[in-house]
Scaffold this motif. Structure first.
Motif, mmCIF file in Angstrom:
data_model
loop_
_atom_site.group_PDB
_atom_site.id
_atom_site.type_symbol
_atom_site.label_atom_id
_atom_site.label_comp_id
_atom_site.label_asym_id
_atom_site.label_seq_id
_atom_site.Cartn_x
_atom_site.Cartn_y
_atom_site.Cartn_z
ATOM 1 N N ILE A 93 10.405 4.581 -2.183
ATOM 2 C CA ILE A 93 9.057 4.068 -1.900
ATOM 3 C C ILE A 93 9.164 2.684 -1.271
ATOM 4 O O ILE A 93 8.544 2.402 -0.246
ATOM 5 C CB ILE A 93 8.197 4.037 -3.183
ATOM 6 N N ALA A 94 9.961 1.812 -1.877
ATOM 7 C CA ALA A 94 10.103 0.437 -1.375
ATOM 8 C C ALA A 94 10.633 0.405 0.055
ATOM 9 O O ALA A 94 10.224 -0.437 0.851
ATOM 10 C CB ALA A 94 11.015 -0.364 -2.306
ATOM 11 N N ARG A 95 11.517 1.325 0.383
ATOM 12 C CA ARG A 95 12.072 1.369 1.746
ATOM 13 C C ARG A 95 11.040 1.822 2.780
ATOM 14 O O ARG A 95 11.168 1.500 3.953
ATOM 15 C CB ARG A 95 13.297 2.285 1.786
ATOM 16 N N HIS A 96 10.029 2.566 2.360
ATOM 17 C CA HIS A 96 9.050 3.123 3.295
ATOM 18 C C HIS A 96 7.701 2.403 3.301
ATOM 19 O O HIS A 96 6.928 2.567 4.229
ATOM 20 C CB HIS A 96 8.802 4.605 2.978
ATOM 21 N N GLN A 97 7.392 1.641 2.261
ATOM 22 C CA GLN A 97 6.055 1.053 2.167
ATOM 23 C C GLN A 97 5.862 -0.078 3.164
ATOM 24 O O GLN A 97 6.797 -0.806 3.498
ATOM 25 C CB GLN A 97 5.775 0.553 0.746
ATOM 26 N N THR A 98 4.633 -0.193 3.661
ATOM 27 C CA THR A 98 4.252 -1.321 4.511
ATOM 28 C C THR A 98 3.236 -2.212 3.809
ATOM 29 O O THR A 98 3.056 -3.364 4.191
ATOM 30 C CB THR A 98 3.672 -0.851 5.862
ATOM 31 N N ILE A 99 2.562 -1.689 2.806
ATOM 32 C CA ILE A 99 1.640 -2.495 2.004
ATOM 33 C C ILE A 99 2.473 -3.394 1.101
ATOM 34 O O ILE A 99 3.359 -2.927 0.386
ATOM 35 C CB ILE A 99 0.680 -1.596 1.201
ATOM 36 N N ARG A 134 -9.130 -4.575 -0.331
ATOM 37 C CA ARG A 134 -9.932 -4.107 0.814
ATOM 38 C C ARG A 134 -9.056 -4.030 2.061
ATOM 39 O O ARG A 134 -9.025 -3.021 2.750
ATOM 40 C CB ARG A 134 -11.115 -5.050 1.052
ATOM 41 N N ASP A 135 -8.322 -5.117 2.317
ATOM 42 C CA ASP A 135 -7.464 -5.151 3.505
ATOM 43 C C ASP A 135 -6.359 -4.099 3.435
ATOM 44 O O ASP A 135 -6.020 -3.481 4.441
ATOM 45 C CB ASP A 135 -6.864 -6.546 3.681
ATOM 46 N N ASP A 136 -5.811 -3.895 2.245
ATOM 47 C CA ASP A 136 -4.769 -2.876 2.077
ATOM 48 C C ASP A 136 -5.323 -1.475 2.328
ATOM 49 O O ASP A 136 -4.652 -0.636 2.940
ATOM 50 C CB ASP A 136 -4.155 -2.951 0.685
ATOM 51 N N ASN A 137 -6.518 -1.205 1.842
ATOM 52 C CA ASN A 137 -7.129 0.100 2.098
ATOM 53 C C ASN A 137 -7.406 0.291 3.580
ATOM 54 O O ASN A 137 -7.214 1.389 4.111
ATOM 55 C CB ASN A 137 -8.404 0.262 1.271
ATOM 56 N N LEU A 138 -7.817 -0.771 4.260
ATOM 57 C CA LEU A 138 -8.043 -0.666 5.697
ATOM 58 C C LEU A 138 -6.728 -0.474 6.451
ATOM 59 O O LEU A 138 -6.689 0.246 7.458
ATOM 60 C CB LEU A 138 -8.796 -1.901 6.207
ATOM 61 N N LYS A 139 -5.656 -1.073 5.955
ATOM 62 C CA LYS A 139 -4.335 -0.853 6.552
ATOM 63 C C LYS A 139 -3.924 0.608 6.363
ATOM 64 O O LYS A 139 -3.354 1.230 7.267
ATOM 65 C CB LYS A 139 -3.307 -1.789 5.925
ATOM 66 N N LEU A 140 -4.222 1.162 5.206
ATOM 67 C CA LEU A 140 -3.943 2.572 4.958
ATOM 68 C C LEU A 140 -4.759 3.453 5.907
ATOM 69 O O LEU A 140 -4.244 4.454 6.423
ATOM 70 C CB LEU A 140 -4.235 2.925 3.494
ATOM 71 N N VAL A 141 -6.003 3.081 6.166
ATOM 72 C CA VAL A 141 -6.836 3.831 7.117
ATOM 73 C C VAL A 141 -6.167 3.847 8.487
ATOM 74 O O VAL A 141 -6.115 4.896 9.147
ATOM 75 C CB VAL A 141 -8.265 3.241 7.195
ATOM 76 N N GLU A 142 -5.645 2.709 8.928
ATOM 77 C CA GLU A 142 -4.947 2.654 10.222
ATOM 78 C C GLU A 142 -3.775 3.628 10.249
ATOM 79 O O GLU A 142 -3.578 4.359 11.225
ATOM 80 C CB GLU A 142 -4.443 1.241 10.498
ATOM 81 N N ALA A 143 -2.980 3.629 9.176
ATOM 82 C CA ALA A 143 -1.829 4.535 9.104
ATOM 83 C C ALA A 143 -2.280 5.992 9.093
ATOM 84 O O ALA A 143 -1.639 6.854 9.696
ATOM 85 C CB ALA A 143 -0.986 4.219 7.867
ATOM 86 N N GLU A 200 -11.927 -12.542 -6.693
ATOM 87 C CA GLU A 200 -12.400 -12.327 -5.321
ATOM 88 C C GLU A 200 -11.236 -12.123 -4.354
ATOM 89 O O GLU A 200 -11.343 -11.369 -3.383
ATOM 90 C CB GLU A 200 -13.324 -13.455 -4.849
ATOM 91 N N ASP A 201 -10.095 -12.762 -4.639
ATOM 92 C CA ASP A 201 -8.908 -12.563 -3.802
ATOM 93 C C ASP A 201 -8.308 -11.179 -4.027
ATOM 94 O O ASP A 201 -7.780 -10.563 -3.088
ATOM 95 C CB ASP A 201 -7.872 -13.655 -4.065
ATOM 96 N N MET A 202 -8.383 -10.692 -5.262
ATOM 97 C CA MET A 202 -7.934 -9.331 -5.552
ATOM 98 C C MET A 202 -8.713 -8.326 -4.703
ATOM 99 O O MET A 202 -8.127 -7.446 -4.066
ATOM 100 C CB MET A 202 -8.152 -8.986 -7.027
ATOM 101 N N LEU A 203 -10.032 -8.471 -4.739
ATOM 102 C CA LEU A 203 -10.893 -7.525 -4.027
ATOM 103 C C LEU A 203 -10.637 -7.568 -2.527
ATOM 104 O O LEU A 203 -10.559 -6.523 -1.871
ATOM 105 C CB LEU A 203 -12.364 -7.817 -4.327
ATOM 106 N N LYS A 204 -10.494 -8.760 -1.984
ATOM 107 C CA LYS A 204 -10.248 -8.893 -0.541
ATOM 108 C C LYS A 204 -8.889 -8.315 -0.157
ATOM 109 O O LYS A 204 -8.756 -7.646 0.872
ATOM 110 C CB LYS A 204 -10.350 -10.361 -0.128
ATOM 111 N N GLU A 205 -7.874 -8.571 -0.972
ATOM 112 C CA GLU A 205 -6.542 -8.047 -0.673
ATOM 113 C C GLU A 205 -6.529 -6.524 -0.722
ATOM 114 O O GLU A 205 -5.968 -5.869 0.163
ATOM 115 C CB GLU A 205 -5.518 -8.636 -1.650
ATOM 116 N N ALA A 260 -12.556 0.648 0.567
ATOM 117 C CA ALA A 260 -12.655 -0.631 1.284
ATOM 118 C C ALA A 260 -14.100 -1.125 1.289
ATOM 119 O O ALA A 260 -14.356 -2.327 1.095
ATOM 120 C CB ALA A 260 -12.129 -0.479 2.710
ATOM 121 N N TRP A 261 -15.040 -0.239 1.484
ATOM 122 C CA TRP A 261 -16.453 -0.598 1.495
ATOM 123 C C TRP A 261 -16.879 -1.136 0.126
ATOM 124 O O TRP A 261 -17.518 -2.185 0.034
ATOM 125 C CB TRP A 261 -17.269 0.623 1.896
#
Length: 164
Positions: free
Chosen positions: A90-96, A114-123, A107-112, A154-155
């Motif tokens: 997993i560690a060798r393949h993950q980008t998140i 959110r951004d990670d879920n949007l990165k997953l959407v891109e993938a 609030e930083d947890m939620l934003k991070e 993300a929403w």
């Protein structure tokens, strides 16, 4: 070297195309596990005035992410390929990126996340293009569901963090 021919699942997708689909899916699988664990980490460590709401939302989201992992891995197998085998794999393949901080503001947890879920959407969108090029209709169709779920997470994270 071990004989892996017993794992050669029959498929009508060409070998190279199936391998490309499997590589994309294994990346999504690794990111799903990374996102699952990060979401659970934040679920366990969230604090503050919105604790209950965030704690429950993050637990729901983590459960939904974990529920997709088996389906993702099974799609890889259905293409005639093999999937991830360990935490190291997993560690060798993950980008998140992991978050090992001792403390993260809610609030930083939620934003991070959110951004990670949007990165997953891109993938997922990239993987859909790969599946479509391979004429892998089964993978293409299920990616639509995973994309919608990640967009919804993300929403919710955006709205929960919105101070407006």
């Amino acid at each position: 070297m071990a004989d892996t021919s017993a794992l050669d699942t029959p498929t009508d997708i060409s070998s190279n195309a199936a391998k490309t689909v499997a590589q994309a899916l294994n990346g999504i699988l690794a990111d799903s596990y990374a996102l699952y664990l990060k979401t659970k980490n934040f679920h366990w460590h969230v604090s503050g005035p919105h604790f209950r709401d965030y704690h429950l939302m993050l637990d729901e989201q983590a459960s939904a992410i974990l529920a997709t992992t088996d389906v993702i891995a099974e799609r890889v197998r259905k293409t005639g390929n093999t999937t991830l085998r360990s935490i190291g794999d997993i560690a060798r393949h993950q980008t998140i990126k992991d978050n090992d901080a001792d403390f993260v503001k809610p609030e930083d947890m939620l934003k991070e996340l959110r951004d990670d879920n949007l990165k997953l959407v891109e993938a997922l969108r990239e993987a859909k293009d790969i599946a479509d090029a391979a004429k892998d209709n089964g993978t293409s169709a299920v990616i639509d569901e995973w994309t919608d779920a990640a967009e919804q997470r993300a929403w919710f994270l955006f709205e929960a963090a919105n101070k407006g």
